[in-house]
Design a protein around this motif. Structure first.
Motif, short mmCIF file in Angstrom:
data_model
loop_
_atom_site.label_atom_id
_atom_site.label_comp_id
_atom_site.label_asym_id
_atom_site.label_seq_id
_atom_site.Cartn_x
_atom_site.Cartn_y
_atom_site.Cartn_z
N SER A 1 34.61 -24.22 16.19
CA SER A 1 35.12 -25.58 16.34
C SER A 1 35.74 -26.11 15.05
N ASP A 2 36.75 -26.96 15.20
CA ASP A 2 37.37 -27.64 14.07
C ASP A 2 37.24 -29.16 14.21
N GLU A 3 36.22 -29.59 14.94
CA GLU A 3 35.95 -31.01 15.08
C GLU A 3 34.49 -31.27 14.75
N ALA A 4 34.16 -32.48 14.42
CA ALA A 4 32.81 -32.83 13.99
C ALA A 4 31.77 -32.41 15.03
N ALA A 5 30.81 -31.60 14.58
CA ALA A 5 29.71 -31.12 15.44
C ALA A 5 30.21 -30.46 16.72
N GLY A 6 31.42 -29.93 16.68
CA GLY A 6 32.00 -29.33 17.89
C GLY A 6 31.29 -28.09 18.38
N TRP A 7 30.56 -27.41 17.49
CA TRP A 7 29.85 -26.19 17.88
C TRP A 7 28.80 -26.46 18.96
N ARG A 8 28.31 -27.70 19.04
CA ARG A 8 27.25 -28.02 20.00
C ARG A 8 27.71 -27.86 21.45
N LYS A 9 29.00 -27.97 21.69
CA LYS A 9 29.51 -27.88 23.06
C LYS A 9 29.32 -26.49 23.66
N ARG A 10 29.29 -25.45 22.79
CA ARG A 10 29.15 -24.08 23.29
C ARG A 10 28.04 -23.33 22.55
N LYS A 11 26.94 -24.02 22.31
CA LYS A 11 25.87 -23.38 21.55
C LYS A 11 25.23 -22.21 22.31
N LYS A 12 25.37 -22.20 23.63
CA LYS A 12 24.78 -21.12 24.43
C LYS A 12 25.51 -19.80 24.25
N ASP A 13 26.83 -19.86 24.00
CA ASP A 13 27.59 -18.60 23.92
C ASP A 13 28.80 -18.70 22.99
#
Length: 230
Positions: free
Chosen positions: A51-63
């Motif tokens: 991700s290149d947005e704030a805390a964007g990694w949380r949207k796909r933390k499962k995979d």
């Protein structure tokens, strides 16, 4: 989301960023969390998302987790659940897929992950000694951060401790389990040659009255002093 070094003049000096990160900002965009050396130099990192947005990694933390090569900027592996602790050992790249509670190695040529063992905790912290991997386990709770990943979806009790795993067979050789005060492990390190390590205690009153002596000399200390802490 960068690798940095400390500086006397500045807060830190950025040295490397994933190519998908476009700026320096305290926004936890990809949660860059693990670093591994090869031949004494930084080579591999893990991140929880591209991700290149704030805390964007949380949207796909499962995979959405990735393993990257810092020398080529290549993504060596993707599709992982919250990976941590990349390590080069025994001519293999090892990584923990923390969100699945596994340890495994990466087939770099084929971009594939092969787990060798699954354990009852969030795997984070990894070191080796001979054919044995020592893996840290955390007793994560199902919260906003950890919900929706494989390990919290299992109907299994999660625990905290350090597991010893044979890297050739995947057999669990033993473990140390923390039952009460410790719930999370962030790093694991083998300390060769040390059989009886001790923990630093910040109780100054206790430290001021504590002494370490050879066994033969300890026998000359009166019982009242030897047993003062019990």
């Amino acid at each position: 989301s960068c690798l940095a070094v400390r500086s006397i003049q500045y807060s830190f000096l950025p040295k490397w960023q994933p190519p998908f990160i476009t700026s320096l900002a305290p926004e936890d965009r990809c949660h860059l969390n693990g670093l591994g050396l090869r031949d004494g130099k930084i080579r591999y990192v893990t991140a929880l998302g591209q991700s290149d947005e704030a805390a964007g990694w949380r949207k796909r933390k499962k995979d959405g987790g990735v393993v990257m090569d810092t020398t080529t900027n290549e993504i060596l592996l993707d599709g992982l659940a919250m990976p941590h602790s990349p390590r080069w050992y025994d001519d293999k790249l090892w990584v923990l897929e923390s969100g699945a509670g596994t340890i495994g190695h990466v087939d770099i040529a084929n971009r594939a992950y092969t787990p060798i063992a699954e354990v009852p905790g969030f795997t984070r912290g990894l070191d080796f000694c001979g054919p044995v991997a020592f893996v840290g386990l955390s007793q994560v709770r199902e919260s906003a951060v950890f919900s929706g990943i494989p390990i919290t979806e299992r109907k299994q009790e999660r625990t905290c401790g350090v597991w010893a795993i044979h890297i050739q067979t995947g057999q669990i050789l033993g473990f140390v389990k923390f039952e009460d005060a410790v719930q999370e492990i962030f790093a694991v390190r083998v300390v060769p040659g040390i059989r009886y390590p001790d923990l630093v205690n910040h109780d100054t009153k206790l430290l001021d009255g504590s002494f370490i002596l050879p066994d033969a000399d300890l026998l000359r200390v009166p019982d009242a002093y030897r047993n003062a802490s019990t």
